[in-house]
Design a protein around this motif. Structure first.
Motif, short mmCIF file in Angstrom:
data_model
loop_
_atom_site.label_atom_id
_atom_site.label_comp_id
_atom_site.label_asym_id
_atom_site.label_seq_id
_atom_site.Cartn_x
_atom_site.Cartn_y
_atom_site.Cartn_z
N LEU A 45 0.82 -1.21 0.00
CA LEU A 45 0.00 0.00 0.00
C LEU A 45 0.85 1.27 0.00
CD1 LEU A 45 -2.90 -0.90 2.45
CD2 LEU A 45 -3.00 -0.70 -0.03
N ALA A 46 2.15 1.15 0.33
CA ALA A 46 3.02 2.33 0.31
C ALA A 46 3.32 2.78 -1.12
CB ALA A 46 4.32 2.02 1.04
N ARG A 47 2.97 1.97 -2.11
CA ARG A 47 3.15 2.37 -3.50
C ARG A 47 1.96 3.23 -3.93
NH1 ARG A 47 5.20 -3.51 -5.96
NH2 ARG A 47 6.90 -3.78 -4.44
N PRO A 48 2.22 4.44 -4.42
CA PRO A 48 1.12 5.38 -4.69
C PRO A 48 0.03 4.83 -5.60
CG PRO A 48 3.23 6.50 -4.79
CD PRO A 48 3.54 5.04 -4.67
N ARG A 49 0.40 4.13 -6.66
CA ARG A 49 -0.63 3.63 -7.58
C ARG A 49 -1.51 2.58 -6.91
NH1 ARG A 49 -0.75 5.42 -12.59
NH2 ARG A 49 1.11 6.32 -13.55
N LEU A 50 -0.89 1.72 -6.12
CA LEU A 50 -1.70 0.71 -5.43
C LEU A 50 -2.56 1.37 -4.36
CD1 LEU A 50 -2.47 -2.20 -5.14
CD2 LEU A 50 -0.53 -2.55 -3.61
N ALA A 51 -2.01 2.38 -3.67
CA ALA A 51 -2.82 3.11 -2.69
C ALA A 51 -4.01 3.77 -3.38
CB ALA A 51 -1.97 4.16 -1.98
N GLY A 52 -3.78 4.32 -4.59
CA GLY A 52 -4.90 4.87 -5.35
C GLY A 52 -5.91 3.81 -5.73
N GLY A 53 -5.41 2.62 -6.14
CA GLY A 53 -6.33 1.53 -6.47
C GLY A 53 -7.18 1.11 -5.30
N VAL A 54 -6.58 1.07 -4.11
CA VAL A 54 -7.34 0.72 -2.90
C VAL A 54 -8.39 1.78 -2.61
CG1 VAL A 54 -7.16 0.43 -0.41
CG2 VAL A 54 -5.55 -0.72 -1.92
N ALA A 55 -8.05 3.06 -2.84
CA ALA A 55 -9.05 4.12 -2.65
C ALA A 55 -10.24 3.91 -3.59
CB ALA A 55 -8.40 5.48 -2.90
N GLY A 56 -9.96 3.48 -4.82
CA GLY A 56 -11.04 3.19 -5.76
C GLY A 56 -11.88 2.01 -5.32
N ILE A 57 -11.22 0.97 -4.79
CA ILE A 57 -11.96 -0.20 -4.29
C ILE A 57 -12.85 0.20 -3.12
CG2 ILE A 57 -11.71 -2.42 -3.12
CD1 ILE A 57 -9.18 -2.85 -4.81
N ASN A 58 -12.32 1.02 -2.21
CA ASN A 58 -13.12 1.44 -1.06
C ASN A 58 -14.33 2.27 -1.49
OD1 ASN A 58 -11.59 0.22 0.97
ND2 ASN A 58 -10.15 1.91 1.05
N ALA A 59 -14.15 3.13 -2.50
CA ALA A 59 -15.30 3.90 -3.01
C ALA A 59 -16.33 2.97 -3.62
CB ALA A 59 -14.81 4.92 -4.03
N ALA A 60 -15.85 1.95 -4.35
CA ALA A 60 -16.79 0.98 -4.93
C ALA A 60 -17.51 0.17 -3.85
CB ALA A 60 -16.04 0.04 -5.88
N VAL A 61 -16.80 -0.13 -2.76
CA VAL A 61 -17.43 -0.86 -1.65
C VAL A 61 -18.55 -0.04 -1.03
CG1 VAL A 61 -17.05 -1.74 0.69
CG2 VAL A 61 -15.45 -2.32 -1.14
N VAL A 62 -18.34 1.28 -0.92
CA VAL A 62 -19.42 2.14 -0.42
C VAL A 62 -20.60 2.08 -1.38
CG1 VAL A 62 -20.07 4.48 0.27
CG2 VAL A 62 -17.77 3.65 0.75
N GLY A 63 -20.31 2.05 -2.68
CA GLY A 63 -21.38 1.88 -3.67
C GLY A 63 -22.11 0.55 -3.51
N LEU A 64 -21.34 -0.51 -3.20
CA LEU A 64 -21.98 -1.81 -2.94
C LEU A 64 -22.92 -1.73 -1.75
CD1 LEU A 64 -18.94 -4.30 -3.31
CD2 LEU A 64 -20.61 -3.64 -5.04
N LEU A 65 -22.47 -1.05 -0.69
CA LEU A 65 -23.33 -0.89 0.48
C LEU A 65 -24.57 -0.08 0.13
CD1 LEU A 65 -20.83 -0.10 3.39
CD2 LEU A 65 -22.33 -2.07 3.20
N LEU A 66 -24.39 0.97 -0.67
CA LEU A 66 -25.53 1.79 -1.07
C LEU A 66 -26.52 0.97 -1.89
CD1 LEU A 66 -26.93 4.53 -1.20
CD2 LEU A 66 -25.44 5.12 -3.13
N ALA A 67 -26.00 0.14 -2.80
CA ALA A 67 -26.88 -0.72 -3.59
C ALA A 67 -27.61 -1.72 -2.71
CB ALA A 67 -26.06 -1.44 -4.67
#
Length: 377
Positions: free
Chosen positions: A306-328
Motif C-alpha cells: 500500500l506504500a506504492r502510490p498507484r496501489l494506494a490509489g487503487g485501494v481508494a477506488g476499491i473502497n469507493a466501490a465498496v461504499v457503492g456496494l453498500l448503497l446498492a
C-alpha cells in the motif's frame, strides 16, 4: 481474548442482513465505539478482504481480531461471530427449526430487518464521508450503486471494483501510507493452502474426506460471499443432497444472524446424518479455512504494498466501490425486505436519528425496534 470473543459473540447474535450489514456493524463497533483500529486501517483490511476469495465479512472479523491480539484474537473473533448461526443451523438440520409462519417470529424478524436498514444507512453515510471525499471517488460510488441496481450480480460487482481501482490508480492523487519494510507473504500459510487445495481431492475416499474436499474447494473459489457459494456447493456436493435441501439451507442461512457461510453447517449435518455434529463442524471449517489461510498469507506484505502510490490509489477506488456496494444493498435486498408500509419507513427514520444523532446504543435501538414490531403485530 475474552473481550474479543464476547464482542464478536454479541455481533454473531445480532448481525442480521448479510455481508453488507456486517461491514456496517463492524465499522460502528470497532472503529467508532471501541477504537480498536482507525478508519484508515479498517479500510485497508476491508480492501484486502474484498480482493480475496471467501466470506468477506468473516475475513474482516478475522483480520480485526488478528490486528487486536494476533492469532488468538483472530480465532476468538471467528468462533464468536460464527458460533450462534452454527448452532442454530445444526438445530434446524436436526428438525428443530419448525417455526415457519409463526406470527411473533415473523414480527421479530421484521424488527431486525429494520435494525439492519438503520445500521447499513448509518454505515453508508459514515463511510461515504470517509472514503468518497473527491469528485472521482463520489462518482465511483454512485456509478457502482447505479450499475448494481440496473444489473445486479457478482460480475457487476467485480467489474465495478476493478474499474474503480484502475481509475483511481491512474487519476487519483492519494497520499500513500508511510513506507514500511518489505515483508514477504507468510509462506507456510500459502503452501498449506496450495497443498490442501490440490491434495484433499486425492484423499476423498471416505464420506468425511469427500465432504472436506468439496467444501474446501468451494471456499477457495467463491468471490462475492454467501450468495455465490450456493451454486458452487451444488456443483460439488449436489449428488449427496436434493435441490430442495440446498434451497432450504440457503433460506435458513438468510434468516439467522452472522455469516451466510454457516450454510455449510446445515449442509454438513445433512450429509453425515449419523454424525451430524461432526459433519457440520467439518463442512464449516473447510469452507472458511481457505479464505483465512490466504488472508493470513498476504497480510504481512499488504501494508508494504500500500506504500506504492498507484496501489494506494487503487485501494481508494476499491473502497469507493465498496461504499457503492453498500448503497446498492441498502435498497436491494435490505430496503425492499424491511419497508413494507409507511409505518416501517417512519420507524426506520426515527431509528436512524436515534442512532446517528442521539447516539443511542445498538442494544437499546434493537430493543426499541423489536418492541415496536411486536406491538404492531
Amino acid at each position: 481474548m475474552t473481550g474479543i470473543f464476547l464482542q464478536f459473540l454479541w455481533l454473531g447474535c445480532t448481525s442480521f442482513g448479510g455481508p453488507a450489514a456486517h461491514i456496517g456493524y463492524f465499522q460502528r463497533t470497532f472503529v467508532e465505539r471501541l477504537g480498536w483500529l482507525s478508519q484508515a486501517e479498517f479500510a485497508q483490511q476491508l480492501a484486502l478482504c474484498q480482493l480475496l476469495p471467501g466470506p468477506a465479512s468473516s475475513q474482516l472479523g478475522f483480520a480485526i481480531g488478528r490486528h487486536r491480539a494476533g492469532l488468538g484474537g483472530a480465532l476468538a473473533a471467528f468462533v464468536g461471530f460464527t458460533l450462534p448461526s452454527f448452532l442454530l443451523l445444526i438445530l434446524a438440520a436436526l428438525g428443530l427449526g419448525q417455526l415457519a409462519q409463526n406470527l411473533w417470529l415473523d414480527a421479530a424478524l421484521h424488527g431486525l430487518k429494520l435494525l439492519v436498514l438503520v445500521v447499513v444507512a448509518d454505515a453508508v453515510l459514515s463511510m461515504a464521508r470517509q472514503f468518497c471525499k473527491s469528485g472521482l471517488t463520489q462518482g465511483i460510488m454512485v456509478a457502482t450503486a447505479a450499475a448494481l441496481w440496473w444489473q445486479p450480480g457478482l460480475l457487476t460487482q467485480l467489474l465495478m471494483m476493478l474499474a474503480g481501482a484502475l481509475l483511481c490508480a491512474r487519476l487519483a492523487k492519494v497520499a500513500a501510507p508511510q513506507s514500511t519494510p518489505w515483508q514477504g507473504p507468510h509462506w507456510p500459510s500459502l503452501i498449506l493452502f496450495t497443498l490442501l487445495f490440490l491434495g484433499l481431492p486425492l484423499l476423498a475416499g471416505s464420506e468425511p474426506g469427500r465432504l472436506v474436499a468439496d467444501f474446501f474447494q468451494a471456499g477457495s473459489l467463491v468471490f462475492g460471499g454467501g450468495h455465490v457459494v450456493l451454486p458452487l456447493l451444488e456443483q460439488s456436493a449436489g449428488q449427496a443432497l436434493s435441490p430442495s435441501q440446498f434451497l432450504t439451507g440457503y433460506s435458513l442461512a438468510q434468516l439467522v444472524p452472522g455469516p451466510m457461510f454457516t450454510l455449510a453447517s446445515y449442509l454438513g449435518a445433512l450429509m453425515l446424518p449419523q454424525q451430524a455434529l461432526l459433519g457440520a463442524l467439518l463442512a464449516t471449517l473447510a469452507l472458511f479455512l481457505p479464505g483465512f489461510l490466504l488472508l493470513w498469507a498476504l497480510s504481512p506484505c499488504w501494508q508494504a504494498l500500500l506504500a506504492r502510490p498507484r496501489l494506494a490509489g487503487g485501494v481508494a477506488g476499491i473502497n469507493a466501490a465498496v461504499v457503492g456496494l453498500l448503497l446498492a444493498a441498502l435498497y436491494q435486498p435490505i430496503w425492499q425486505s424491511a419497508i413494507l408500509a409507511p409505518r416501517d419507513l417512519a420507524l426506520a427514520t426515527v431509528g436512524l436519528f436515534l442512532l446517528r444523532v442521539m447516539k443511542l446504543p445498538i442494544l437499546a435501538l434493537a430493543a426499541l425496534l423489536l418492541g415496536c414490531s411486536l406491538l404492531l403485530a
